[in-house]
Motif scaffolding. Structure first.
Motif, PDB file in Angstrom:
ATOM      1  N   ILE A 169       1.027  -1.077   0.006  1.00 45.81           N
ATOM      2  CA  ILE A 169       0.014   0.035   0.032  1.00 45.81           C
ATOM      3  C   ILE A 169       0.899   1.192   0.059  1.00 45.81           C
ATOM      4  CG2 ILE A 169      -1.933  -1.255   1.186  1.00 45.81           C
ATOM      5  CD1 ILE A 169      -0.997   0.719   3.553  1.00 45.81           C
ATOM      6  N   LEU A 170       0.402   2.455  -0.611  1.00 47.14           N
ATOM      7  CA  LEU A 170       0.998   3.646  -0.473  1.00 47.14           C
ATOM      8  C   LEU A 170       0.878   4.214   0.891  1.00 47.14           C
ATOM      9  CD1 LEU A 170       1.051   3.283  -3.396  1.00 47.14           C
ATOM     10  CD2 LEU A 170       0.525   5.690  -3.619  1.00 47.14           C
ATOM     11  N   HIS A 171       1.939   4.807   1.647  1.00 48.36           N
ATOM     12  CA  HIS A 171       1.762   5.051   3.006  1.00 48.36           C
ATOM     13  C   HIS A 171       0.790   6.463   2.924  1.00 48.36           C
ATOM     14  CE1 HIS A 171       2.941   7.640   6.341  1.00 48.36           C
ATOM     15  NE2 HIS A 171       3.074   6.504   6.989  1.00 48.36           N
ATOM     16  N   PRO A 172       0.013   6.702   3.934  1.00 50.70           N
ATOM     17  CA  PRO A 172      -0.896   7.698   3.666  1.00 50.70           C
ATOM     18  C   PRO A 172      -0.487   9.242   3.295  1.00 50.70           C
ATOM     19  CG  PRO A 172      -1.648   6.373   5.691  1.00 50.70           C
ATOM     20  CD  PRO A 172      -0.300   5.881   5.194  1.00 50.70           C
ATOM     21  N   HIS A 173       0.597   9.509   3.998  1.00 55.35           N
ATOM     22  CA  HIS A 173       1.378  10.801   3.653  1.00 55.35           C
ATOM     23  C   HIS A 173       1.863  10.915   2.112  1.00 55.35           C
ATOM     24  CE1 HIS A 173       3.124  14.565   4.309  1.00 55.35           C
ATOM     25  NE2 HIS A 173       4.197  14.048   3.948  1.00 55.35           N
ATOM     26  N   THR A 174       2.417   9.805   1.677  1.00 55.34           N
ATOM     27  CA  THR A 174       2.852   9.534   0.561  1.00 55.34           C
ATOM     28  C   THR A 174       1.677   9.655  -0.473  1.00 55.34           C
ATOM     29  OG1 THR A 174       4.793   8.231   1.002  1.00 55.34           O
ATOM     30  CG2 THR A 174       3.842   7.795  -1.167  1.00 55.34           C
ATOM     31  N   LEU A 175       0.654   9.069  -0.197  1.00 54.79           N
ATOM     32  CA  LEU A 175      -0.654   9.106  -1.158  1.00 54.79           C
ATOM     33  C   LEU A 175      -1.064  10.558  -1.119  1.00 54.79           C
ATOM     34  CD1 LEU A 175      -2.570   7.464  -2.715  1.00 54.79           C
ATOM     35  CD2 LEU A 175      -3.937   7.207  -0.489  1.00 54.79           C
ATOM     36  N   ARG A 176      -0.913  11.369  -0.030  1.00 59.62           N
ATOM     37  CA  ARG A 176      -1.426  12.750  -0.167  1.00 59.62           C
ATOM     38  C   ARG A 176      -0.383  13.384  -1.069  1.00 59.62           C
ATOM     39  NH1 ARG A 176      -2.930  12.328   5.232  1.00 59.62           N
ATOM     40  NH2 ARG A 176      -0.998  12.684   6.028  1.00 59.62           N
ATOM     41  N   LEU A 177       0.973  13.388  -0.944  1.00 61.08           N
ATOM     42  CA  LEU A 177       1.809  13.928  -1.719  1.00 61.08           C
ATOM     43  C   LEU A 177       1.745  13.571  -3.258  1.00 61.08           C
ATOM     44  CD1 LEU A 177       5.089  13.387   0.378  1.00 61.08           C
ATOM     45  CD2 LEU A 177       3.981  15.493   0.054  1.00 61.08           C
ATOM     46  N   LEU A 178       1.356  12.428  -3.266  1.00 60.73           N
ATOM     47  CA  LEU A 178       1.121  11.894  -4.805  1.00 60.73           C
ATOM     48  C   LEU A 178      -0.241  12.703  -5.315  1.00 60.73           C
ATOM     49  CD1 LEU A 178       1.187   8.382  -6.156  1.00 60.73           C
ATOM     50  CD2 LEU A 178      -0.749   9.994  -6.877  1.00 60.73           C
ATOM     51  N   HIS A 179      -1.268  12.874  -4.547  1.00 59.63           N
ATOM     52  CA  HIS A 179      -2.450  13.544  -4.971  1.00 59.63           C
ATOM     53  C   HIS A 179      -2.154  14.900  -5.379  1.00 59.63           C
ATOM     54  CE1 HIS A 179      -5.517  10.598  -4.980  1.00 59.63           C
ATOM     55  NE2 HIS A 179      -5.347   9.976  -3.607  1.00 59.63           N
ATOM     56  N   ARG A 180      -1.259  15.566  -4.522  1.00 57.15           N
ATOM     57  CA  ARG A 180      -1.047  16.947  -4.669  1.00 57.15           C
ATOM     58  C   ARG A 180      -0.031  17.172  -5.885  1.00 57.15           C
ATOM     59  NH1 ARG A 180       2.848  21.075  -2.441  1.00 57.15           N
ATOM     60  NH2 ARG A 180       4.287  19.307  -2.001  1.00 57.15           N
ATOM     61  N   ALA A 181       0.831  16.115  -6.185  1.00 54.16           N
ATOM     62  CA  ALA A 181       1.578  16.042  -7.353  1.00 54.16           C
ATOM     63  C   ALA A 181       0.771  16.065  -8.651  1.00 54.16           C
ATOM     64  CB  ALA A 181       2.527  15.272  -7.549  1.00 54.16           C
ATOM     65  N   VAL A 182      -0.060  15.389  -8.671  1.00 49.85           N
ATOM     66  CA  VAL A 182      -1.318  15.299  -9.623  1.00 49.85           C
ATOM     67  C   VAL A 182      -2.040  16.556  -9.804  1.00 49.85           C
ATOM     68  CG1 VAL A 182      -3.123  13.941 -10.722  1.00 49.85           C
ATOM     69  CG2 VAL A 182      -1.406  12.628  -9.508  1.00 49.85           C
TER      70      VAL A 182
END
Ligand code: ATP
Ligand code: MG
Length: 409
Positions: A169-182
């Motif tokens: 799974i993507l770590h929740p903070h990494t997932l947030r950063l990913l969403h932000r990047a998109v």
């Protein structure tokens, strides 16, 4: 490994096994590629290693990387330890020589930061500065710092691919950063070649459809091109391409072809040629590859029309419809025509019909009086069609048919 350790000692360098190799070793997953990082001069080390092994040193780069190919064909990726800084989002980094610790810090995810030295007092002890071992044990994909996706948006794709591949799974903070990047649109800054490399790796991996679904969910696909959406129809097609490839691997392995053309064509289903060209250009596909893809989709559509419905179902007609199909797109055809009758015709074609040749050869035809040149090709095609349709079961019947044709021409 021992040879590499010996070469490193001779040259006074420190050499480490790193990255995917160490990760897969700990996971117990097979990985034939060895990744080595050298504190010192990577290319000089690679040359010396190749000479000692009796192999070759290939693709030396300005970044201090090279590939050593051992005599048995195994590859060792060699890199010089370096540190990086990024001037702006998605820019190529400014690179400087660095320590192994610096080098591991520029990696994409913690699970790829594990390393061990090949020699010296600490040889084979796991080096884990960034929590990679814990994340690997818990199945977590985590970036090393908040600017990671901004520095290099290919990591968006790599995160999704690695998560799918290992069931992590993507770590929740990494997932947030990913969403932000998109959301920030940083994918737009990626070069076509880098974007395509990641998309192609996804399409050639174990679970391309799940990866595409996640790209869609996260809003990544429209950042590549607004026309890329995952409609139910496209999703169904992609899933059937996957199923067809699994089936073909078993029943007709030579017809499986490369993964990406069939998946990319399915993803582009229903789009105009001009839009397909735009999407392919964004991913830096060559005009030739693009044209082949567009033409291939045309062949699939045409073959499907001819096979389904009230089309001519004689084996010779099926062979004529399917022969122009590029082998990479056989799975696409199977996905495109899911009706049972069509599936059966395609299976017959793949297992039997495409292999049928007439008994007579070109030389036989010349002996029977045919002219050297296109006439021979036409006659062979006629004989093949007759044989496929059961009208020329023996060599004698083929000869009689040729004589009749030659007399009447
Ligand atoms: P695979 O088994 O798919 O080859 P891998 O982890 O070895 O997996 P590579 O693409 O061969 O992946 O890359 C080698 C290593 O380089 C990775 O383990 C990773 O640490 C690093 N790397 C690759 N791409 C990036 C990137 N975009 N940003 C940071 N590090 C990267
Ligand atoms: Mg690798």
């Amino acid at each position: 490994m021992q040879v590499a350790a010996q070469v490193a000692e001779e040259m006074g360098f420190s050499v480490y096994a790193v990255g995917g190799f160490v990760r897969d070793l700990l996971l117990g997953v097979k990985n034939e590629d060895i990744d080595l990082t050298v504190e010192g001069e990577g290319i000089a080390f690679a040359r010396h290693l190749a000479a000692t092994l009796g192999g070759t040193c290939e693709r030396p780069s300005a970044f201090g990387t090279a590939v050593v190919v051992a005599p048995d064909g195994h590859k060792v990726d060699v890199a010089t330890a370096r540190s990086e800084t990024y001037k702006h989002p998605a820019a190529l980094p400014t690179v400087r020589p660095g320590t192994i610790r610096d080098d591991l810090f520029r990696r994409d995810f913690t699970i790829n930061t594990l390393a061990f030295a090949l020699h010296g007092p600490q040889a084979y002890a796991l080096l884990d500065w960034y929590g990679g071992y814990a994340d690997l044990s818990e199945g977590i994909i985590r970036v090393l710092h908040n600017r990671s996706f901004r520095d290099d948006p290919t990591r968006i794709f790599r995160a999704i691919r690695l998560a799918q591949r290992f069931g992590f799974i993507l770590h929740p903070h990494t997932l947030r950063l990913l969403h932000r990047a998109v959301h920030k649109g940083w994918i737009a800054g990626l070069s076509g070649a880098r974007l395509w490399r990641e998309v192609r790796l996804m399409l050639a991996g174990e679970s391309p459809v799940q990866c595409l679904l996640r790209l869609d969910e996260m809003g990544v696909l429209p950042q590549i091109d607004p026309a890329l959406t995952l409609s139910q129809e496209r999703l169904g097609l992609l899933t059937r391409v996957y199923e067809a490839r699994v089936e073909l691997a078993d029943t007709a392995p030579d017809a499986v072809g490369r993964a990406w053309p069939a998946y990319l064509a399915a993803l582009l289903q229903g789009l105009d040629a001009s839009v397909i060209r735009r999407v392919c250009a964004r991913m830096a596909l060559s005009p030739r590859a693009t044209q082949e893809l567009i033409a291939g989709i045309g062949v699939v559509e045409d073959a499907c029309r001819r096979l389904c419905g009230d089309g001519d179902a004689r084996p010779s007609a099926v062979v004529a419809a399917l022969r122009p199909l590029p082998s990479d797109l056989v799975p696409l055809l199977m996905a495109w025509c899911p009706q049972r009758e069509c599936q059966q015709l395609i299976r017959h074609y793949l297992t039997t019909w495409r292999h049928i040749r007439p008994c007579l050869t070109g030389d036989d035809l010349k002996r029977l009086g045919a002219q050297q040149g296109p006439q021979i090709g036409r006659l062979l095609a006629r004989l093949q069609a007759a044989k496929l349709d059961g009208e020329a079961p023996t060599r004698e019947v083929e000869e009689a048919l040729v004589s009749t044709i030659l007399r009447s021409s």
